[in-house]
Design a protein around this motif. Structure first.
Motif, mmCIF file in Angstrom:
data_model
loop_
_atom_site.group_PDB
_atom_site.id
_atom_site.type_symbol
_atom_site.label_atom_id
_atom_site.label_comp_id
_atom_site.label_asym_id
_atom_site.label_seq_id
_atom_site.Cartn_x
_atom_site.Cartn_y
_atom_site.Cartn_z
ATOM 1 N N LEU A 16 35.040 31.579 28.432
ATOM 2 C CA LEU A 16 34.943 32.977 28.812
ATOM 3 C C LEU A 16 35.579 33.199 30.173
ATOM 4 O O LEU A 16 35.621 32.299 31.000
ATOM 5 C CB LEU A 16 33.466 33.414 28.861
ATOM 6 N N ALA A 17 36.070 34.413 30.390
ATOM 7 C CA ALA A 17 36.637 34.805 31.675
ATOM 8 C C ALA A 17 36.109 36.199 32.008
ATOM 9 O O ALA A 17 35.671 36.935 31.134
ATOM 10 C CB ALA A 17 38.165 34.817 31.611
ATOM 11 N N GLU A 18 36.141 36.540 33.287
ATOM 12 C CA GLU A 18 35.708 37.867 33.696
ATOM 13 C C GLU A 18 36.680 38.916 33.174
ATOM 14 O O GLU A 18 37.888 38.689 33.112
ATOM 15 C CB GLU A 18 35.624 37.962 35.210
ATOM 16 N N CYS A 19 36.137 40.061 32.830
ATOM 17 C CA CYS A 19 36.951 41.168 32.350
ATOM 18 C C CYS A 19 37.846 41.652 33.490
ATOM 19 O O CYS A 19 37.384 41.837 34.622
ATOM 20 C CB CYS A 19 36.033 42.292 31.858
ATOM 21 N N LEU A 20 39.114 41.862 33.194
ATOM 22 C CA LEU A 20 40.052 42.304 34.225
ATOM 23 C C LEU A 20 39.902 43.798 34.536
ATOM 24 O O LEU A 20 40.248 44.234 35.635
ATOM 25 C CB LEU A 20 41.488 42.013 33.781
ATOM 26 N N VAL A 21 39.375 44.570 33.596
ATOM 27 C CA VAL A 21 39.237 46.010 33.806
ATOM 28 C C VAL A 21 38.091 46.304 34.772
ATOM 29 O O VAL A 21 38.247 47.028 35.743
ATOM 30 C CB VAL A 21 39.031 46.735 32.460
ATOM 31 N N CYS A 22 36.915 45.707 34.502
ATOM 32 C CA CYS A 22 35.749 45.985 35.352
ATOM 33 C C CYS A 22 35.485 44.867 36.363
ATOM 34 O O CYS A 22 34.538 44.951 37.141
ATOM 35 C CB CYS A 22 34.510 46.200 34.489
ATOM 36 N N LYS A 23 36.296 43.821 36.342
ATOM 37 C CA LYS A 23 36.171 42.675 37.257
ATOM 38 C C LYS A 23 34.810 41.989 37.156
ATOM 39 O O LYS A 23 34.236 41.550 38.141
ATOM 40 C CB LYS A 23 36.449 43.106 38.694
ATOM 41 N N GLY A 24 34.261 41.937 35.928
ATOM 42 C CA GLY A 24 33.013 41.227 35.680
ATOM 43 C C GLY A 24 31.758 41.999 35.989
ATOM 44 O O GLY A 24 30.660 41.487 35.834
ATOM 45 N N SER A 25 31.858 43.255 36.399
ATOM 46 C CA SER A 25 30.661 44.011 36.770
ATOM 47 C C SER A 25 30.062 44.786 35.599
ATOM 48 O O SER A 25 28.983 45.351 35.734
ATOM 49 C CB SER A 25 30.977 44.976 37.910
ATOM 50 N N ALA A 26 30.733 44.870 34.467
ATOM 51 C CA ALA A 26 30.293 45.535 33.238
ATOM 52 C C ALA A 26 30.320 47.057 33.326
ATOM 53 O O ALA A 26 29.994 47.734 32.359
ATOM 54 C CB ALA A 26 28.907 45.061 32.809
ATOM 55 N N VAL A 27 30.663 47.621 34.466
ATOM 56 C CA VAL A 27 30.773 49.078 34.605
ATOM 57 C C VAL A 27 32.067 49.419 35.325
ATOM 58 O O VAL A 27 32.596 48.627 36.095
ATOM 59 C CB VAL A 27 29.571 49.675 35.381
ATOM 60 N N ILE A 28 32.575 50.609 35.032
ATOM 61 C CA ILE A 28 33.756 51.100 35.739
ATOM 62 C C ILE A 28 33.372 52.392 36.451
ATOM 63 O O ILE A 28 32.441 53.089 36.057
ATOM 64 C CB ILE A 28 34.950 51.327 34.788
ATOM 65 N N LYS A 29 34.056 52.675 37.504
ATOM 66 C CA LYS A 29 33.751 53.836 38.338
ATOM 67 C C LYS A 29 34.304 55.084 37.664
ATOM 68 O O LYS A 29 35.497 55.200 37.420
ATOM 69 C CB LYS A 29 34.415 53.637 39.703
ATOM 70 N N GLY A 30 33.420 56.032 37.368
ATOM 71 C CA GLY A 30 33.833 57.329 36.859
ATOM 72 C C GLY A 30 34.043 58.279 38.020
ATOM 73 O O GLY A 30 34.018 57.889 39.196
#
Length: 105
Positions: A16-30
């Motif tokens: 497994l690797a950290e998600c590149l979109v959210c950088k492993g935080s599981a949320v994105i800034k709206g």
């Protein structure tokens, strides 16, 4: 590729690797609040080889396997190591009455 009928006897661990979109935080800034990352199914983890999100059933199994390995490592590091005369008082030598610890005091 090996032919196989039915499910595997052992679950393989997937890298497994950290998600590149959210950088492993599981949320994105709206704009006003944080949103769940849809790229990684709000887990923060994707497959290292392809970068795709894992299905939730597989993800739970993989994270559980990783957690078990990390907990074993933590338990090994936290285990107190005694040496010298102190080890006689910490470990049970079964020399006392009824198999209890005898220290000679």
């Amino acid at each position: 590729m090996k032919k196989q009928h039915g499910p595997a006897f052992k679950v393989d661990q997937i890298d497994l690797a950290e998600c590149l979109v959210c950088k492993g935080s599981a949320v994105i800034k709206g704009v006003f609040h944080e949103l769940a990352c849809v790229h990684c199914n709000a887990s923060g983890w994707v497959t290292a080889a392809t970068g795709e999100a894992l299905p939730l059933e597989v993800l739970v199994t993989q994270l559980s396997m990783r957690l078990r390995i990390v907990l074993q490592q933590v338990n090994q590091l936290c285990r107190p190591v005694t040496c010298g005369p102190e080890s006689l008082y910490v470990q049970n030598n079964r020399r006392g009455a009824g198999g209890t610890n005898y220290t000679g005091d």
